[in-house]
Design a protein around this motif. Structure first.
Motif, PDB file in Angstrom:
ATOM      1  N   LYS A 183       0.888  -1.334   0.084  1.00  0.00           N
ATOM      2  CA  LYS A 183       0.088   0.085  -0.029  1.00  0.00           C
ATOM      3  C   LYS A 183       0.962   1.289   0.111  1.00  0.00           C
ATOM      4  O   LYS A 183       1.974   1.207   0.564  1.00  0.00           O
ATOM      5  CB  LYS A 183      -0.969  -0.066   1.347  1.00  0.00           C
ATOM      6  CG  LYS A 183      -0.458   0.272   2.523  1.00  0.00           C
ATOM      7  CD  LYS A 183      -1.399   0.304   3.456  1.00  0.00           C
ATOM      8  CE  LYS A 183      -0.643   0.166   4.953  1.00  0.00           C
ATOM      9  NZ  LYS A 183      -1.833   0.288   6.017  1.00  0.00           N
ATOM     10  N   VAL A 184       0.158   2.281  -0.552  1.00  0.00           N
ATOM     11  CA  VAL A 184       1.318   3.490  -0.845  1.00  0.00           C
ATOM     12  C   VAL A 184       0.476   4.483  -0.005  1.00  0.00           C
ATOM     13  O   VAL A 184      -0.750   4.925   0.231  1.00  0.00           O
ATOM     14  CB  VAL A 184       1.027   3.891  -2.394  1.00  0.00           C
ATOM     15  CG1 VAL A 184       1.915   5.318  -2.430  1.00  0.00           C
ATOM     16  CG2 VAL A 184       1.503   3.059  -3.238  1.00  0.00           C
ATOM     17  N   GLU A 185       1.267   5.189   1.151  1.00  0.00           N
ATOM     18  CA  GLU A 185       0.746   6.237   1.898  1.00  0.00           C
ATOM     19  C   GLU A 185       0.649   7.467   0.815  1.00  0.00           C
ATOM     20  O   GLU A 185       1.684   8.006   0.292  1.00  0.00           O
ATOM     21  CB  GLU A 185       1.873   6.476   3.158  1.00  0.00           C
ATOM     22  CG  GLU A 185       1.876   5.564   3.988  1.00  0.00           C
ATOM     23  CD  GLU A 185       0.799   5.585   5.339  1.00  0.00           C
ATOM     24  OE1 GLU A 185       0.218   6.776   5.295  1.00  0.00           O
ATOM     25  OE2 GLU A 185       0.539   4.543   5.971  1.00  0.00           O
ATOM     26  N   VAL A 186      -0.432   7.867   1.103  1.00  0.00           N
ATOM     27  CA  VAL A 186      -0.994   9.416   0.248  1.00  0.00           C
ATOM     28  C   VAL A 186      -1.182  10.284   1.380  1.00  0.00           C
ATOM     29  O   VAL A 186      -1.754  10.336   2.249  1.00  0.00           O
ATOM     30  CB  VAL A 186      -2.298   9.367  -0.476  1.00  0.00           C
ATOM     31  CG1 VAL A 186      -2.442  10.449  -1.363  1.00  0.00           C
ATOM     32  CG2 VAL A 186      -1.729   8.021  -1.542  1.00  0.00           C
ATOM     33  N   ASP A 187      -0.414  11.318   0.887  1.00  0.00           N
ATOM     34  CA  ASP A 187      -0.235  12.595   1.971  1.00  0.00           C
ATOM     35  C   ASP A 187      -1.570  13.496   1.718  1.00  0.00           C
ATOM     36  O   ASP A 187      -1.969  13.915   0.711  1.00  0.00           O
ATOM     37  CB  ASP A 187       0.766  13.260   1.722  1.00  0.00           C
ATOM     38  CG  ASP A 187       0.909  14.639   2.736  1.00  0.00           C
ATOM     39  OD1 ASP A 187      -0.093  14.987   3.462  1.00  0.00           O
ATOM     40  OD2 ASP A 187       2.022  14.903   2.782  1.00  0.00           O
ATOM     41  N   ALA A 188      -2.468  13.382   2.507  1.00  0.00           N
ATOM     42  CA  ALA A 188      -4.080  13.864   2.358  1.00  0.00           C
ATOM     43  C   ALA A 188      -3.809  15.368   2.166  1.00  0.00           C
ATOM     44  O   ALA A 188      -4.686  16.012   1.446  1.00  0.00           O
ATOM     45  CB  ALA A 188      -5.003  13.551   3.592  1.00  0.00           C
ATOM     46  N   ARG A 189      -2.839  16.006   2.281  1.00  0.00           N
ATOM     47  CA  ARG A 189      -2.625  17.602   2.176  1.00  0.00           C
ATOM     48  C   ARG A 189      -2.594  17.821   0.846  1.00  0.00           C
ATOM     49  O   ARG A 189      -2.759  18.994   0.221  1.00  0.00           O
ATOM     50  CB  ARG A 189      -1.366  18.036   3.020  1.00  0.00           C
ATOM     51  CG  ARG A 189      -1.404  17.914   4.512  1.00  0.00           C
ATOM     52  CD  ARG A 189      -0.264  18.408   5.180  1.00  0.00           C
ATOM     53  NE  ARG A 189       0.737  17.456   4.792  1.00  0.00           N
ATOM     54  CZ  ARG A 189       1.959  17.660   5.044  1.00  0.00           C
ATOM     55  NH1 ARG A 189       2.337  18.354   6.088  1.00  0.00           N
ATOM     56  NH2 ARG A 189       3.135  16.770   4.833  1.00  0.00           N
ATOM     57  N   ILE A 215      -3.541  28.856   2.447  1.00  0.00           N
ATOM     58  CA  ILE A 215      -2.774  27.725   2.280  1.00  0.00           C
ATOM     59  C   ILE A 215      -1.538  27.679   3.200  1.00  0.00           C
ATOM     60  O   ILE A 215      -1.024  26.592   3.748  1.00  0.00           O
ATOM     61  CB  ILE A 215      -2.259  27.752   0.705  1.00  0.00           C
ATOM     62  CG1 ILE A 215      -3.193  27.493  -0.148  1.00  0.00           C
ATOM     63  CG2 ILE A 215      -1.111  26.529   0.584  1.00  0.00           C
ATOM     64  CD1 ILE A 215      -2.826  27.623  -1.739  1.00  0.00           C
ATOM     65  N   VAL A 216      -1.072  28.791   3.477  1.00  0.00           N
ATOM     66  CA  VAL A 216       0.274  28.916   4.355  1.00  0.00           C
ATOM     67  C   VAL A 216      -0.207  28.514   5.587  1.00  0.00           C
ATOM     68  O   VAL A 216       0.363  27.549   6.376  1.00  0.00           O
ATOM     69  CB  VAL A 216       0.906  30.421   4.449  1.00  0.00           C
ATOM     70  CG1 VAL A 216       1.740  30.484   5.534  1.00  0.00           C
ATOM     71  CG2 VAL A 216       1.392  30.705   3.217  1.00  0.00           C
ATOM     72  N   GLU A 217      -1.425  28.876   6.107  1.00  0.00           N
ATOM     73  CA  GLU A 217      -1.592  28.509   7.721  1.00  0.00           C
ATOM     74  C   GLU A 217      -2.132  27.004   7.523  1.00  0.00           C
ATOM     75  O   GLU A 217      -1.809  26.395   8.513  1.00  0.00           O
ATOM     76  CB  GLU A 217      -3.084  29.502   7.782  1.00  0.00           C
ATOM     77  CG  GLU A 217      -3.771  29.360   9.138  1.00  0.00           C
ATOM     78  CD  GLU A 217      -4.739  30.153   9.555  1.00  0.00           C
ATOM     79  OE1 GLU A 217      -4.870  31.258   9.052  1.00  0.00           O
ATOM     80  OE2 GLU A 217      -5.597  29.586  10.280  1.00  0.00           O
ATOM     81  N   TYR A 218      -2.920  26.682   6.688  1.00  0.00           N
ATOM     82  CA  TYR A 218      -3.049  25.119   6.420  1.00  0.00           C
ATOM     83  C   TYR A 218      -1.951  24.257   6.619  1.00  0.00           C
ATOM     84  O   TYR A 218      -2.036  23.431   7.316  1.00  0.00           O
ATOM     85  CB  TYR A 218      -4.022  24.906   5.348  1.00  0.00           C
ATOM     86  CG  TYR A 218      -4.095  23.206   5.087  1.00  0.00           C
ATOM     87  CD1 TYR A 218      -5.336  22.859   6.035  1.00  0.00           C
ATOM     88  CD2 TYR A 218      -3.420  22.709   4.036  1.00  0.00           C
ATOM     89  CE1 TYR A 218      -5.313  21.357   5.724  1.00  0.00           C
ATOM     90  CE2 TYR A 218      -3.623  21.400   3.992  1.00  0.00           C
ATOM     91  CZ  TYR A 218      -4.728  20.592   4.704  1.00  0.00           C
ATOM     92  OH  TYR A 218      -4.911  19.070   4.399  1.00  0.00           O
ATOM     93  N   LEU A 219      -0.965  24.829   5.735  1.00  0.00           N
ATOM     94  CA  LEU A 219       0.332  23.646   5.768  1.00  0.00           C
ATOM     95  C   LEU A 219       0.929  23.917   7.158  1.00  0.00           C
ATOM     96  O   LEU A 219       1.665  22.822   7.613  1.00  0.00           O
ATOM     97  CB  LEU A 219       1.319  24.041   4.645  1.00  0.00           C
ATOM     98  CG  LEU A 219       0.591  23.698   3.198  1.00  0.00           C
ATOM     99  CD1 LEU A 219       1.513  23.946   2.307  1.00  0.00           C
ATOM    100  CD2 LEU A 219       0.412  22.148   3.269  1.00  0.00           C
TER     101      LEU A 219
END
Ligand code: SF4
Length: 104
Positions: free
Chosen positions: A30-36, A85-89
Motif C-alpha cells: 500500500k502507498v501512503e498518500v499525503d492527504a494535504r 494555504i500557508v496557514e493550513y500547511l
C-alpha cells in the motif's frame, strides 16, 4: 454429484487462497498518500496555467507538499487564498508528523 462437491471444494480453497494473497499484497504494497496534497490542490485557483513553473496546480501542490520548494509561486492566486494555504500547511501535520512552512 461427488465430482461436483470436489470441484466446489477445490474452487472454494483456491478462492480463499487468492483472497488471502490479495489481502497480503494490499497490506504489503500500500502507498501512503499525503492527504494535504489533495487539499492544497483544491485550495489553488485551478487555472492550470503553468505560470508557477509546474505543469498545473497539482504539480505546484505536489512540489510544496513533497518539500521540493518552499515558495508558493502561483501568480493568479488571491492573497487571502495564499494565506489560507500557508496557514493550513503550518497547522496540519503530514503522515510523518511534520508541518510545512512556506514563504508567502
Ligand atoms: S500558477 Fe497557480 S493557477 Fe497557474 S498552474 Fe500554477 S498553481 Fe495553478
Amino acid at each position: 454429484m461427488q465430482s461436483f462437491v470436489i470441484a466446489f471444494g477445490v474452487m472454494l480453497v483456491i478462492g480463499a487462497l487468492l483472497g488471502l494473497l490479495l489481502a497480503f499484497a494490499n497490506d504489503k504494497f500500500k502507498v501512503e498518500v499525503d492527504a494535504r496534497l489533495e487539499k492544497v490542490t483544491e485550495m489553488l485557483p485551478g487555472y492550470n496555467c503553468g505560470s508557477c513553473g509546474y505543469s498545473g496546480c497539482g504539480g505546484m501542490a505536489e512540489a510544496i507538499v513533497s518539500g521540493e520548494t518552499d515558495m508558493l509561486t502561483c501568480n493568479p492566486i488571491k492573497q487571502e487564498d495564499r494565506a489560507k494555504i500557508v496557514e493550513y500547511l503550518a497547522s496540519t501535520p503530514g503522515p510523518d508528523g511534520n508541518t510545512i512552512q512556506i514563504k508567502q
